[in-house]
Write a protein that holds these residues in place. Structure first.
Motif, PDB file in Angstrom:
ATOM      1  N   ALA A  42     -25.714 130.334  -0.340  1.00  0.00           N
ATOM      2  CA  ALA A  42     -25.236 131.692   0.780  1.00  0.00           C
ATOM      3  C   ALA A  42     -24.808 131.164   1.820  1.00  0.00           C
ATOM      4  O   ALA A  42     -25.592 130.529   2.707  1.00  0.00           O
ATOM      5  CB  ALA A  42     -26.171 132.644   0.557  1.00  0.00           C
ATOM      6  N   HIS A  43     -23.608 131.422   2.367  1.00  0.00           N
ATOM      7  CA  HIS A  43     -23.237 131.175   3.648  1.00  0.00           C
ATOM      8  C   HIS A  43     -22.911 132.629   4.182  1.00  0.00           C
ATOM      9  O   HIS A  43     -22.070 133.306   3.867  1.00  0.00           O
ATOM     10  CB  HIS A  43     -21.977 130.422   3.775  1.00  0.00           C
ATOM     11  N   LEU A  44     -23.927 133.175   5.057  1.00  0.00           N
ATOM     12  CA  LEU A  44     -23.768 134.632   5.354  1.00  0.00           C
ATOM     13  C   LEU A  44     -23.466 134.669   6.977  1.00  0.00           C
ATOM     14  O   LEU A  44     -24.023 133.569   7.833  1.00  0.00           O
ATOM     15  CB  LEU A  44     -25.359 135.177   5.245  1.00  0.00           C
ATOM     16  N   ARG A  45     -22.472 135.357   7.524  1.00  0.00           N
ATOM     17  CA  ARG A  45     -22.173 135.695   8.654  1.00  0.00           C
ATOM     18  C   ARG A  45     -23.167 136.219   9.720  1.00  0.00           C
ATOM     19  O   ARG A  45     -23.893 136.957   9.110  1.00  0.00           O
ATOM     20  CB  ARG A  45     -20.838 136.429   8.817  1.00  0.00           C
ATOM     21  N   LYS A  46     -23.446 135.887  10.769  1.00  0.00           N
ATOM     22  CA  LYS A  46     -24.206 136.895  11.587  1.00  0.00           C
ATOM     23  C   LYS A  46     -23.984 138.151  11.909  1.00  0.00           C
ATOM     24  O   LYS A  46     -22.643 138.541  11.999  1.00  0.00           O
ATOM     25  CB  LYS A  46     -24.225 135.980  12.959  1.00  0.00           C
ATOM     26  N   ALA A  47     -25.021 139.036  11.905  1.00  0.00           N
ATOM     27  CA  ALA A  47     -24.909 140.405  12.003  1.00  0.00           C
ATOM     28  C   ALA A  47     -25.916 141.132  12.653  1.00  0.00           C
ATOM     29  O   ALA A  47     -27.009 140.295  12.810  1.00  0.00           O
ATOM     30  CB  ALA A  47     -24.390 141.158  10.630  1.00  0.00           C
ATOM     31  N   PRO A  48     -25.947 142.100  13.418  1.00  0.00           N
ATOM     32  CA  PRO A  48     -27.158 142.718  13.766  1.00  0.00           C
ATOM     33  C   PRO A  48     -28.202 142.962  12.691  1.00  0.00           C
ATOM     34  O   PRO A  48     -27.762 143.364  11.541  1.00  0.00           O
ATOM     35  CB  PRO A  48     -26.498 144.119  14.387  1.00  0.00           C
ATOM     36  N   ILE A  49     -29.370 142.794  13.042  1.00  0.00           N
ATOM     37  CA  ILE A  49     -30.485 143.157  12.089  1.00  0.00           C
ATOM     38  C   ILE A  49     -30.417 144.510  11.729  1.00  0.00           C
ATOM     39  O   ILE A  49     -30.414 145.379  12.736  1.00  0.00           O
ATOM     40  CB  ILE A  49     -31.801 142.548  12.557  1.00  0.00           C
ATOM     41  N   HIS A  50     -30.549 144.802  10.450  1.00  0.00           N
ATOM     42  CA  HIS A  50     -30.487 146.204  10.093  1.00  0.00           C
ATOM     43  C   HIS A  50     -31.836 146.402   9.103  1.00  0.00           C
ATOM     44  O   HIS A  50     -32.338 145.530   8.313  1.00  0.00           O
ATOM     45  CB  HIS A  50     -29.266 146.430   9.107  1.00  0.00           C
ATOM     46  N   THR A  51     -32.219 147.715   9.228  1.00  0.00           N
ATOM     47  CA  THR A  51     -33.371 148.022   8.376  1.00  0.00           C
ATOM     48  C   THR A  51     -33.370 147.498   6.907  1.00  0.00           C
ATOM     49  O   THR A  51     -34.121 146.922   6.058  1.00  0.00           O
ATOM     50  CB  THR A  51     -33.994 149.186   8.422  1.00  0.00           C
ATOM     51  N   ASP A  97     -15.845 124.827  11.188  1.00  0.00           N
ATOM     52  CA  ASP A  97     -16.539 125.958  11.695  1.00  0.00           C
ATOM     53  C   ASP A  97     -17.694 126.360  10.681  1.00  0.00           C
ATOM     54  O   ASP A  97     -17.294 126.284   9.535  1.00  0.00           O
ATOM     55  CB  ASP A  97     -15.551 127.152  11.789  1.00  0.00           C
ATOM     56  N   TRP A  98     -18.765 127.002  11.209  1.00  0.00           N
ATOM     57  CA  TRP A  98     -19.766 127.535  10.340  1.00  0.00           C
ATOM     58  C   TRP A  98     -20.274 128.507  11.026  1.00  0.00           C
ATOM     59  O   TRP A  98     -21.397 128.449  11.452  1.00  0.00           O
ATOM     60  CB  TRP A  98     -20.766 126.478   9.946  1.00  0.00           C
ATOM     61  N   PRO A  99     -19.708 129.912  10.868  1.00  0.00           N
ATOM     62  CA  PRO A  99     -20.103 130.795  11.630  1.00  0.00           C
ATOM     63  C   PRO A  99     -21.141 131.472  10.849  1.00  0.00           C
ATOM     64  O   PRO A  99     -21.137 132.016   9.602  1.00  0.00           O
ATOM     65  CB  PRO A  99     -18.881 131.752  12.056  1.00  0.00           C
ATOM     66  N   THR A 131     -21.837 139.852   5.485  1.00  0.00           N
ATOM     67  CA  THR A 131     -20.651 139.276   4.838  1.00  0.00           C
ATOM     68  C   THR A 131     -20.856 137.844   4.530  1.00  0.00           C
ATOM     69  O   THR A 131     -21.547 137.137   5.442  1.00  0.00           O
ATOM     70  CB  THR A 131     -19.337 139.518   5.508  1.00  0.00           C
ATOM     71  N   GLY A 132     -20.193 137.132   3.620  1.00  0.00           N
ATOM     72  CA  GLY A 132     -20.499 135.983   3.511  1.00  0.00           C
ATOM     73  C   GLY A 132     -19.918 135.543   1.970  1.00  0.00           C
ATOM     74  O   GLY A 132     -19.626 136.437   1.157  1.00  0.00           O
TER      75      GLY A 132
END
Length: 114
Positions: free
Chosen positions: A7-16, A49-51, A86-87
């Motif tokens: 999995a290549h997962l985009r950075k996002a704010p941590i959610h519960t 790129d690898w965000p 997302t990813g």
């Protein structure tokens, strides 16, 4: 032959929901002999790129990896991740321990008459 879920997962704010997903995913892996090889950690981008983050889970084979991904226990928690991150996620077959890229090139040359 060993297989991997990558999995290549985009950075996002941590959610519960994501935290709950992290708390529950390990239990979904155990019946399928899945184990984390890479789970986050720093990424040193050398080309392109690898965000985001990388996750790699090892399975005994591709059939088992597919069985885990499509299992009811994993499908139950998957939305906890997909609603917030997302990813791309892929399943990929590994290689034999005696794999040789030069033998692979020779085979491809023969197959394509190059």
């Amino acid at each position: 032959m060993t297989a991997y879920a990558l999995a290549h997962l985009r950075k996002a704010p941590i959610h519960t929901d994501v935290l709950e997903y992290l708390e529950r995913i390990q239990a979904t892996l155990a019946p399928f002999e899945g184990r984390f090889i890479v789970h986050g950690g720093s990424v040193d981008v050398l080309e392109g790129d690898w965000p985001g983050d990388v996750v790699i889970i090892e399975f005994p084979d591709l059939v088992t990896a597919h069985s885990w991904y499509h299992s009811s226990v994993y499908q139950e928690i998957k939305p906890l991740r997909t609603r917030h991150l997302t990813g791309e996620v892929i399943l990929v077959e590994g290689i034999e321990t005696d794999h040789s890229s030069s033998r692979m090139a020779a085979h491809l040359r023969r197959a394509d008459n190059l």
